[in-house]
Design an enzyme around this catalytic site. Structure first.
Site, short mmCIF file in Angstrom:
data_model
loop_
_atom_site.label_atom_id
_atom_site.label_comp_id
_atom_site.label_asym_id
_atom_site.label_seq_id
_atom_site.Cartn_x
_atom_site.Cartn_y
_atom_site.Cartn_z
N CYS A 9 -25.57 44.55 22.07
CA CYS A 9 -24.38 44.61 22.93
C CYS A 9 -23.49 45.74 22.44
O CYS A 9 -23.99 46.67 21.79
CB CYS A 9 -23.66 43.26 23.00
N ARG A 15 -21.75 38.79 22.35
CA ARG A 15 -22.96 38.46 23.12
C ARG A 15 -24.25 38.51 22.32
O ARG A 15 -25.02 37.53 22.31
CB ARG A 15 -23.07 39.41 24.34
N ASP A 123 -18.93 41.15 29.39
CA ASP A 123 -18.31 41.18 28.08
C ASP A 123 -17.21 40.11 28.04
O ASP A 123 -16.23 40.22 28.79
CB ASP A 123 -17.73 42.58 27.87
P1 4NP Z 1 -19.70 42.24 22.38
O1 4NP Z 1 -18.15 42.13 22.78
O2 4NP Z 1 -20.14 43.63 22.78
O3 4NP Z 1 -20.34 41.18 23.18
O4 4NP Z 1 -19.78 42.01 20.89
C1 4NP Z 1 -17.19 43.05 22.38
C2 4NP Z 1 -16.62 42.94 21.15
C3 4NP Z 1 -15.64 43.83 20.75
C4 4NP Z 1 -15.25 44.85 21.61
C5 4NP Z 1 -15.84 44.95 22.84
C6 4NP Z 1 -16.82 44.06 23.23
N1 4NP Z 1 -14.23 45.76 21.22
O5 4NP Z 1 -13.86 46.61 22.03
O6 4NP Z 1 -13.75 45.68 20.07
#
Ligand code: 4NP
Length: 154
Positions: A9, A15, A123
Site C-alpha cells: 500500500c 491496509r 485508503d
Molecule cells: P496505508 O494508509 O497506505 O494503507 O498504510 C496510509 C497511511 C499513511 C498515509 C497514507 C496512507 N500518510 O499519508 O501518512
C-alpha cells in the site's frame, strides 16, 4: 523454496499490514511467505496503525509485530506475487519494474475478486473506524480468492 507473496500500500501501516496478516492466517507457513511494504517512506520502522491492529485483533489476526518498510526494486527479485492495494500503488510499483517478468508479478488485489474492474481498497487513514472494518472485509474476501488462485497454481 517457499512461494513468496507481497502486499503493498502507500504507508504500510493500514491496509497492507492487514492484508499480510489475513493472508498469512489462511496459508501454510511451510509453503508460503507473506510480507508487506509501502511505496512511500513516510512510516518506515513504524508499527501498524492502532486502528488496523484493533480490527485485526477483532478477527484474531495479530499484526503487532509488523514494522513498516518501503518497496524497492529488490522486492521484484524476492517475491513471486505482488498485490497492490490501489491503482496509485500499482503504478508506483510498475514504474520500478525492469521487465515484463517483473510487471507480470503485480496485480491489483481487488482484481482477484472483480477481474479487470481496477477497483481500489480505499485508503482508511484519514477516515473513521468503519473504514477499517470495510477494508478488513474486502481484504478477507480478496485473500480467500488469492488462496484459491495459489492452490490452482502450486
Ligand atoms: P496505508 O494508509 O497506505 O494503507 O498504510 C496510509 C497511511 C499513511 C498515509 C497514507 C496512507 N500518510 O499519508 O501518512
Amino acid at each position: 523454496m517457499k512461494i513468496k507473496i507481497l502486499m503493498v500500500c502507500l504507508g504500510n501501516i493500514c491496509r497492507s499490514p492487514l492484508a499480510e496478516g489475513i493472508l498469512k492466517s489462511k496459508l501454510d507457513a511451510n509453503k508460503y511467505t507473506v510480507a508487506s511494504c509501502g511505496t512511500s517512506s513516510y512510516h518506515i520502522g513504524s508499527k501498524p496503525d492502532l486502528r488496523s491492529i484493533a480490527i485485526g485483533a477483532k478477527y484474531n489476526i495479530d499484526i503487532t509485530n509488523q514494522r513498516a518498510a518501503q518497496f524497492t526494486i529488490d522486492h521484484f527479485k524476492v517475491f513471486d506475487h505482488i498485490y497492490a492495494m490501489d491503482n496509485s500503488n500499482y503504478q508506483n510499483i510498475i514504474k520500478l519494474a525492469n521487465n515484463d517478468q517483473d510487471k507480470n508479478k503485480v496485480k491489483l488485489i481487488l482484481d482477484e475478486l472483480y477481474p479487470n474492474n481496477n477497483l481500489d481498497v480505499p485508503d482508511p487513514y484519514y477516515g473513521g473506524e468503519q473504514g477499517f472494518e470495510d477494508v478488513y472485509q474486502m481484504l478477507n474476501k480478496a485473500c480467500d480468492s488469492i488462496v484459491n488462485t495459489l492452490e490452482e497454481l502450486y
